[in-house]
Design an enzyme around this catalytic site. Structure first.
Site, PDB file in Angstrom:
ATOM      1  N   GLU A  82      -0.143  -0.313  16.393  1.00  0.00           N
ATOM      2  CA  GLU A  82      -0.931   0.868  15.996  1.00  0.00           C
ATOM      3  C   GLU A  82      -1.882   1.264  17.122  1.00  0.00           C
ATOM      4  OE1 GLU A  82      -3.036   0.680  12.183  1.00  0.00           O
ATOM      5  OE2 GLU A  82      -4.494   2.066  13.037  1.00  0.00           O
ATOM      6  N   SER A 104      -1.498  -7.640  10.682  1.00  0.00           N
ATOM      7  CA  SER A 104      -2.937  -7.665  10.969  1.00  0.00           C
ATOM      8  C   SER A 104      -3.755  -7.746   9.683  1.00  0.00           C
ATOM      9  CB  SER A 104      -3.305  -6.403  11.755  1.00  0.00           C
ATOM     10  OG  SER A 104      -4.689  -6.308  11.911  1.00  0.00           O
ATOM     11  N   CYS A 144      -8.409   1.684   6.372  1.00  0.00           N
ATOM     12  CA  CYS A 144      -7.846   2.420   5.237  1.00  0.00           C
ATOM     13  C   CYS A 144      -8.272   1.822   3.894  1.00  0.00           C
ATOM     14  CB  CYS A 144      -6.331   2.489   5.361  1.00  0.00           C
ATOM     15  SG  CYS A 144      -5.531   1.010   4.792  1.00  0.00           S
ATOM     16  N   CYS A 166       0.867  -1.178   0.000  1.00  0.00           N
ATOM     17  CA  CYS A 166       0.000   0.000   0.000  1.00  0.00           C
ATOM     18  C   CYS A 166       0.907   1.232   0.000  1.00  0.00           C
ATOM     19  CB  CYS A 166      -0.869  -0.008   1.254  1.00  0.00           C
ATOM     20  SG  CYS A 166       0.142   0.025   2.745  1.00  0.00           S
TER      21      CYS A 166
HETATM   22  S1  SF4 Z   1      -2.931   2.526   7.184  1.00  0.00           S
HETATM   23 FE1  SF4 Z   1      -3.348   1.451   5.260  1.00  0.00          FE
HETATM   24  S2  SF4 Z   1      -2.121   2.601   3.759  1.00  0.00           S
HETATM   25 FE2  SF4 Z   1      -1.313   3.086   5.770  1.00  0.00          FE
HETATM   26  S3  SF4 Z   1       0.339   1.598   6.147  1.00  0.00           S
HETATM   27 FE3  SF4 Z   1      -1.509   0.788   7.073  1.00  0.00          FE
HETATM   28  S4  SF4 Z   1      -2.352  -0.554   5.497  1.00  0.00           S
HETATM   29 FE4  SF4 Z   1      -0.932   0.833   4.477  1.00  0.00          FE
END
Ligand code: SF4
Length: 343
Positions: A148, A245, A216, A34
């Site tokens: 995260e 994840s 996202c 991504c």
């Molecule tokens: S939030 Fe989405 S775009 Fe950003 S690193 Fe994680 S998976 Fe990738």
């Protein structure tokens, strides 16, 4: 669906037999890197070029073994805690984001920091800060212990309660049920998150939603593609690491969509030959932190076993890119200017 064929060894007798047997691969698109992962990996590479080795990276820059090993070979050193980084060194924060306390620790150790937090994770951090400033109770849907979630929770620890799926909903307590908002980790299963939200809404009818999706675009697109192929696949192979994840979610989504079986592998070497017993259609996809070379290895492995015909299952076009972390851009610009001056 658009169909493509892998070149060799289609003309071999084994290839002809395979086609007659109806063996095929459904290849998800989009899959793999991504924009946030691409940016983070390039950031480490550019930092190594710019500052030389070592560049310290707090936690795995992205959750993929192959990527981490490749960057280690180039001179990156991965550490669990900022305290392990020698004073005055350069440290990069991973795409998953860090709590403000980690920035403070780095400043105390006089570390030069480069923040490779994905901008879409930063967006969730900002939402958490804003709702905390407005004195909301924030119900953060996510997986306990995930980096995260730890980073986002650290933005407003007194206002955030973690909700790790529908099973947690009954135990959630809030101060004022007319002032509650939910946010989420970016890499969850869309369907499971909405189940949790529905359960939360039953308990807290005035629960408000985030202004835009926290899960996202990349997570959602990869899940949609797997859903489209799931019902047609006897087996789905998801390329990704166990601590990723979004990759783990792809296995769950494939099974939920009706795939006969689904397995997560770091690469072709982890595929078990017996998984192909009685299988004619294999779905292949990869998590957002997986380089395409690993998917190519899986396709090659399958082709050697007669699965040479590959159909693309396309769920979305992706064109999002993110610019490099600002600290790195600043130093790259300064060096370019110095070189221009000398010339
Ligand atoms: S939030 Fe989405 S775009 Fe950003 S690193 Fe994680 S998976 Fe990738």
């Amino acid at each position: 669906m658009t169909a493509t064929s892998r070149p060799s060894p289609a003309a071999t007798p084994r290839g002809d037999a395979a086609r007659r047997a109806g063996k095929r691969v459904l290849l998800a698109a989009p899959r793999g890197y991504c924009a946030g992962v691409d940016r983070a990996v390039i950031a480490v590479e550019k930092a190594l070029e710019q500052y030389g080795s070592p560049v310290y990276v707090r936690h795995e820059i992205v959750h993929n073994k192959y990527v981490v090993k490749t960057l280690e070979k180039k001179g990156a050193i991965f550490v669990d805690e900022t305290a392990e980084v020698p004073e005055g060194s350069i440290v990069m924060f991973s795409a998953h984001g860090v709590a403000p306390v980690v920035h403070q620790e780095a400043a105390e150790r006089k570390l030069a920091t480069i923040d490779a937090t994905c901008p879409l994770v930063t967006k969730v951090h900002k939402e958490a800060v804003r709702f905390a400033n407005e004195d909301y109770d924030i119900l953060l849907i996510g997986h306990e212990g995930h980096e995260e979630v730890i980073g986002t929770s650290g933005e407003a620890p007194d206002h955030i309660t973690l909700v790790d799926g529908p099973k947690d909903v009954a135990n959630v307590e809030v101060r004022d049920d007319s002032k509650v908002v939910w946010l989420s980790q970016t890499t969850l299963s869309v369907d499971e998150t909405m189940e949790t939200v529905d359960a939360l809404k039953e308990r807290f009818p005035k629960l408000i939603s985030p202004p835009s999706d926290d899960i996202c675009y990349a997570t959602q697109n990869r899940q949609i593609a797997v859903k489209q192929m799931g019902a047609d696949a006897d087996l789905v192979i998801v390329v990704g690491s166990k601590n990723s994840s979004n990759s783990v979610r792809l296995v769950e989504v494939a099974l939920g969509a009706g795939a006969g079986a689904a397995h997560l592998v770091d690469g072709a070497e982890e595929i078990d030959e017996s998984w192909l017993d009685g299988v004619s259609t294999v779905g292949v996809t990869s998590g957002a932190s997986v380089p395409e070379v690993l998917v190519e290895g899986v396709l090659e492995w399958l082709a050697q076993r007669g699965f040479e015909d590959v159909e693309i299952v396309k769920a979305a076009e992706e064109s999002i890119t993110f610019s490099l972390p600002k600290e790195l851009r600043r130093d790259l610009r300064a060096e370019a200017a110095a070189l221009a001056e000398k010339a």
